[in-house]
Motif scaffolding. Structure first.
Motif, short mmCIF file in Angstrom:
data_model
loop_
_atom_site.label_atom_id
_atom_site.label_comp_id
_atom_site.label_asym_id
_atom_site.label_seq_id
_atom_site.Cartn_x
_atom_site.Cartn_y
_atom_site.Cartn_z
N MET A 35 -32.09 -20.83 24.07
CA MET A 35 -32.97 -20.93 22.87
C MET A 35 -32.75 -19.38 22.02
N ARG A 36 -32.68 -18.36 23.14
CA ARG A 36 -32.51 -16.77 22.67
C ARG A 36 -31.12 -16.79 21.90
N GLU A 37 -29.86 -17.30 22.48
CA GLU A 37 -28.65 -17.14 21.88
C GLU A 37 -28.70 -17.80 20.69
N ALA A 38 -29.28 -19.11 20.62
CA ALA A 38 -29.33 -19.38 19.25
C ALA A 38 -30.25 -18.90 18.04
N THR A 39 -31.15 -18.27 18.50
CA THR A 39 -31.71 -17.45 17.75
C THR A 39 -31.03 -16.10 17.16
N ALA A 40 -30.43 -15.55 18.13
CA ALA A 40 -29.72 -14.41 17.91
C ALA A 40 -28.70 -14.72 16.95
N ARG A 41 -28.01 -15.97 17.31
CA ARG A 41 -26.94 -16.31 16.34
C ARG A 41 -27.29 -16.38 14.60
N VAL A 42 -28.64 -17.49 14.88
CA VAL A 42 -29.09 -17.34 13.19
C VAL A 42 -29.41 -16.07 12.75
N GLN A 43 -30.05 -15.22 13.46
CA GLN A 43 -30.33 -13.75 12.85
C GLN A 43 -29.19 -12.85 12.55
N ALA A 44 -28.01 -13.11 13.25
CA ALA A 44 -26.69 -12.38 12.81
C ALA A 44 -26.07 -13.04 11.47
N ARG A 45 -26.12 -14.16 11.38
CA ARG A 45 -25.77 -14.96 10.33
C ARG A 45 -26.48 -14.76 9.11
N CYS A 46 -27.48 -14.55 9.23
CA CYS A 46 -28.58 -14.23 8.09
C CYS A 46 -28.46 -12.75 7.64
N ARG A 47 -28.19 -11.91 8.63
CA ARG A 47 -27.77 -10.49 8.59
C ARG A 47 -26.48 -10.41 7.53
N GLU A 48 -25.40 -11.30 8.15
CA GLU A 48 -24.12 -11.19 7.38
C GLU A 48 -24.32 -11.82 5.92
N LEU A 49 -25.05 -12.94 5.69
CA LEU A 49 -25.43 -13.16 4.21
C LEU A 49 -26.26 -12.26 3.41
N TYR A 50 -27.11 -11.61 4.02
CA TYR A 50 -27.79 -10.59 3.38
C TYR A 50 -26.72 -9.41 2.87
N SER A 51 -25.99 -8.93 3.83
CA SER A 51 -24.90 -8.19 3.63
C SER A 51 -24.14 -8.43 2.40
N TYR A 52 -23.42 -9.68 2.48
CA TYR A 52 -22.65 -10.41 1.60
C TYR A 52 -23.16 -10.13 0.26
N LEU A 53 -24.48 -10.77 -0.03
CA LEU A 53 -25.16 -10.97 -1.32
C LEU A 53 -25.38 -9.42 -1.81
N ALA A 54 -25.86 -8.58 -0.89
CA ALA A 54 -26.14 -7.21 -1.53
C ALA A 54 -24.99 -6.57 -1.85
N ASN A 55 -23.68 -6.64 -1.09
CA ASN A 55 -22.65 -5.98 -1.71
C ASN A 55 -21.88 -6.73 -2.80
N ASN A 56 -22.30 -7.98 -3.29
CA ASN A 56 -21.54 -8.83 -4.26
C ASN A 56 -22.64 -9.16 -5.41
N MET A 57 -23.65 -8.57 -5.38
CA MET A 57 -24.75 -9.13 -6.55
C MET A 57 -24.14 -9.05 -7.70
N ASP A 58 -23.50 -8.00 -7.97
CA ASP A 58 -23.32 -7.68 -9.69
C ASP A 58 -21.91 -8.77 -9.86
N ASN A 59 -21.39 -9.31 -9.00
CA ASN A 59 -20.02 -10.21 -9.29
C ASN A 59 -20.44 -11.60 -8.77
N LEU A 60 -21.91 -12.19 -8.59
CA LEU A 60 -21.93 -13.32 -8.27
C LEU A 60 -22.73 -14.01 -9.62
N THR A 61 -22.16 -15.12 -9.96
CA THR A 61 -22.56 -16.01 -11.16
C THR A 61 -23.90 -16.75 -10.53
N ASN A 62 -24.91 -16.63 -11.31
CA ASN A 62 -26.25 -17.49 -11.21
C ASN A 62 -25.95 -18.76 -11.77
#
Length: 104
Positions: free
Chosen positions: A1-28
């Motif tokens: 269970m801990r591995e799955a939680t760690a993977r989800v947290q890592a993916r959430c961090r990746e998504l947050y980083s992607y959105l933060a770095n590209n916010m000005d270029n994303l269409t709503n």
């Protein structure tokens, strides 16, 4: 269970980083749809889970990453940032008249 939680947290961090770095270029798209504005196709290099999340709702043009890089090089672009990629993908789609795939 801990591995799955760690993977989800890592993916959430990746998504947050992607959105933060590209916010000005994303269409709503949600805002555009709610306000009756047209939603055009998007162009994106093939990238893991991101394209799967949007393929069912929006027409996408999937571009081979190597071809996208070669197109950027042909335009004299050496930088490799998300903003430059977005600009080059838009130019590539317009120059080659790439047709979007219909949503699944």
């Amino acid at each position: 269970m801990r591995e799955a939680t760690a993977r989800v947290q890592a993916r959430c961090r990746e998504l947050y980083s992607y959105l933060a770095n590209n916010m000005d270029n994303l269409t709503n798209f949600g805002w555009r749809h709610r306000n009756g504005l047209p939603i055009s196709s998007s162009r994106a290099e093939g990238c893991a889970a991101f394209e799967r999340q949007f393929a069912h709702a929006y027409p996408l043009v999937k571009v081979n990453p190597l071809q996208a890089r070669r197109f950027a090089q042909s335009k004299g672009t050496r930088a490799k940032t998300d903003a430059v990629d977005a600009r080059m993908l838009a130019q590539m789609g317009a120059a080659l008249d790439l047709a979007p795939q219909q949503p699944l």
